[in-house]
Design an enzyme around this catalytic site. Structure first.
Site, PDB file in Angstrom:
ATOM      1  N   HIS A 233      -6.716  -5.744   2.627  1.00 19.57           N
ATOM      2  CA  HIS A 233      -5.547  -5.147   3.276  1.00 19.57           C
ATOM      3  C   HIS A 233      -4.953  -6.195   4.210  1.00 19.57           C
ATOM      4  O   HIS A 233      -5.671  -6.754   5.052  1.00 19.57           O
ATOM      5  CB  HIS A 233      -5.946  -3.940   4.136  1.00 19.57           C
ATOM      6  CG  HIS A 233      -6.515  -2.780   3.389  1.00 19.57           C
ATOM      7  ND1 HIS A 233      -5.794  -1.616   3.169  1.00 19.57           N
ATOM      8  CD2 HIS A 233      -7.729  -2.574   2.832  1.00 19.57           C
ATOM      9  CE1 HIS A 233      -6.550  -0.748   2.508  1.00 19.57           C
ATOM     10  NE2 HIS A 233      -7.731  -1.304   2.292  1.00 19.57           N
TER      11      HIS A 233
ATOM     12  N   ASP B  10       0.858  -1.187   0.000  1.00 22.23           N
ATOM     13  CA  ASP B  10       0.000   0.000   0.000  1.00 22.23           C
ATOM     14  C   ASP B  10       0.898   1.243   0.000  1.00 22.23           C
ATOM     15  O   ASP B  10       1.859   1.329   0.763  1.00 22.23           O
ATOM     16  CB  ASP B  10      -0.903  -0.013   1.242  1.00 22.23           C
ATOM     17  CG  ASP B  10      -2.034   0.992   1.141  1.00 22.23           C
ATOM     18  OD1 ASP B  10      -3.193   0.571   1.189  1.00 22.23           O
ATOM     19  OD2 ASP B  10      -1.748   2.218   1.021  1.00 22.23           O
ATOM     20  N   ILE B  11       0.584   2.194  -0.855  1.00 22.25           N
ATOM     21  CA  ILE B  11       1.423   3.386  -1.006  1.00 22.25           C
ATOM     22  C   ILE B  11       1.304   4.322   0.200  1.00 22.25           C
ATOM     23  O   ILE B  11       2.167   5.174   0.419  1.00 22.25           O
ATOM     24  CB  ILE B  11       1.067   4.147  -2.317  1.00 22.25           C
ATOM     25  CG1 ILE B  11       2.219   5.025  -2.769  1.00 22.25           C
ATOM     26  CG2 ILE B  11      -0.216   4.934  -2.183  1.00 22.25           C
ATOM     27  CD1 ILE B  11       3.460   4.288  -3.143  1.00 22.25           C
TER      28      ILE B  11
ATOM     29  N   HIS C 289     -10.294  -5.655  -3.025  1.00 17.02           N
ATOM     30  CA  HIS C 289      -8.963  -5.929  -2.491  1.00 17.02           C
ATOM     31  C   HIS C 289      -9.060  -6.161  -0.993  1.00 17.02           C
ATOM     32  O   HIS C 289     -10.002  -5.708  -0.349  1.00 17.02           O
ATOM     33  CB  HIS C 289      -8.006  -4.755  -2.762  1.00 17.02           C
ATOM     34  CG  HIS C 289      -8.487  -3.436  -2.247  1.00 17.02           C
ATOM     35  ND1 HIS C 289      -9.418  -2.679  -2.919  1.00 17.02           N
ATOM     36  CD2 HIS C 289      -8.198  -2.749  -1.116  1.00 17.02           C
ATOM     37  CE1 HIS C 289      -9.665  -1.569  -2.241  1.00 17.02           C
ATOM     38  NE2 HIS C 289      -8.940  -1.591  -1.125  1.00 17.02           N
TER      39      HIS C 289
HETATM   40  P1  5GP Z   1      -9.855   1.287   0.336  1.00 20.96           P
HETATM   41  O1  5GP Z   1     -10.435   1.325  -1.076  1.00 20.96           O
HETATM   42  O2  5GP Z   1      -9.680  -0.122   0.829  1.00 20.96           O
HETATM   43  O3  5GP Z   1     -10.623   2.148   1.282  1.00 20.96           O
HETATM   44  O4  5GP Z   1      -8.408   1.941   0.269  1.00 20.96           O
HETATM   45  C1  5GP Z   1      -7.581   1.796  -0.846  1.00 20.96           C
HETATM   46  C2  5GP Z   1      -6.139   1.667  -0.433  1.00 20.96           C
HETATM   47  O5  5GP Z   1      -5.360   1.704  -1.626  1.00 20.96           O
HETATM   48  C3  5GP Z   1      -5.607   2.777   0.486  1.00 20.96           C
HETATM   49  O6  5GP Z   1      -5.006   2.192   1.632  1.00 20.96           O
HETATM   50  C4  5GP Z   1      -4.596   3.517  -0.383  1.00 20.96           C
HETATM   51  O7  5GP Z   1      -3.475   3.965   0.338  1.00 20.96           O
HETATM   52  C5  5GP Z   1      -4.220   2.487  -1.422  1.00 20.96           C
HETATM   53  N1  5GP Z   1      -3.877   3.073  -2.712  1.00 20.96           N
HETATM   54  C6  5GP Z   1      -4.609   3.988  -3.404  1.00 20.96           C
HETATM   55  N2  5GP Z   1      -3.997   4.305  -4.559  1.00 20.96           N
HETATM   56  C7  5GP Z   1      -2.864   3.571  -4.596  1.00 20.96           C
HETATM   57  C8  5GP Z   1      -1.797   3.466  -5.551  1.00 20.96           C
HETATM   58  O8  5GP Z   1      -1.782   4.099  -6.591  1.00 20.96           O
HETATM   59  N3  5GP Z   1      -0.793   2.594  -5.250  1.00 20.96           N
HETATM   60  C9  5GP Z   1      -0.787   1.846  -4.100  1.00 20.96           C
HETATM   61  N4  5GP Z   1       0.235   1.029  -3.903  1.00 20.96           N
HETATM   62  N5  5GP Z   1      -1.770   1.927  -3.177  1.00 20.96           N
HETATM   63  C10 5GP Z   1      -2.789   2.781  -3.424  1.00 20.96           C
END
Ligand code: 5GP
Length: 130
Positions: A95, A29-30, A93
């Protein structure tokens, strides 16, 4: 619309890759909440995790189990937490987050890492993936 995760899987956007097979892709995660915070995604772009076919959903968890085992070998922690949020990126996805003794994931509390730390962590986890 192509999700940012599909662009990462296609190699159009860089990532710190951990592992992949024909159906799944894992990368750091970035914006991590802990060192080793990893995302595991099905390559097939489906927004809501509960819309995955049962077999794909089950296999996502099996693949995540192998990724978690690799993370545990590299990141000192109590265990690896598994969480589904999915409110930011519309591509299913999970985590995988190393947990300390508090056993608590605070998604508002991010860890700042330098690029070389991301590279080193991803390399070590990738080397322990089997
Ligand atoms: P969620 O959709 O589960 O609420 O969060 C999405 C997750 O993806 C977040 O923790 C965010 O930091 C991560 N994320 C969003 N864009 C990118 C990206 O371009 N690259 C990476 N490696 N992680 C990302």
């Amino acid at each position: 619309m192509t999700s940012i995760f599909s662009k990462i899987i296609a190699g159009d956007i860089p990532c710190y890759k951990i592992a992949e097979d024909d159906r799944f892709f894992a990368f750091l995660d970035i914006n991590p909440v802990a060192k080793g915070h990893t995302l595991v995604v099905p390559k097939e772009e489906i927004d809501y995790i509960y819309d995955l076919e049962d077999e794909l959903l089950g296999d996502l968890f099996k693949f995540s189990k192998k990724v978690a085992a690799a993370i545990e070998k590299v990141i000192p922690c109590e265990r690896i937490g598994l969480t589904v949020l999915g409110l930011e990126v519309p591509h299913a996805h999970v985590h995988l987050v190393p947990l300390d003794s508090r056993g608590f994931i605070d998604f508002k509390n991010k860890v700042q890492l330098e690029k070389d730390e991301f590279v080193a962590i991803a390399q070590q986890i990738a080397q322990n993936f089997s």
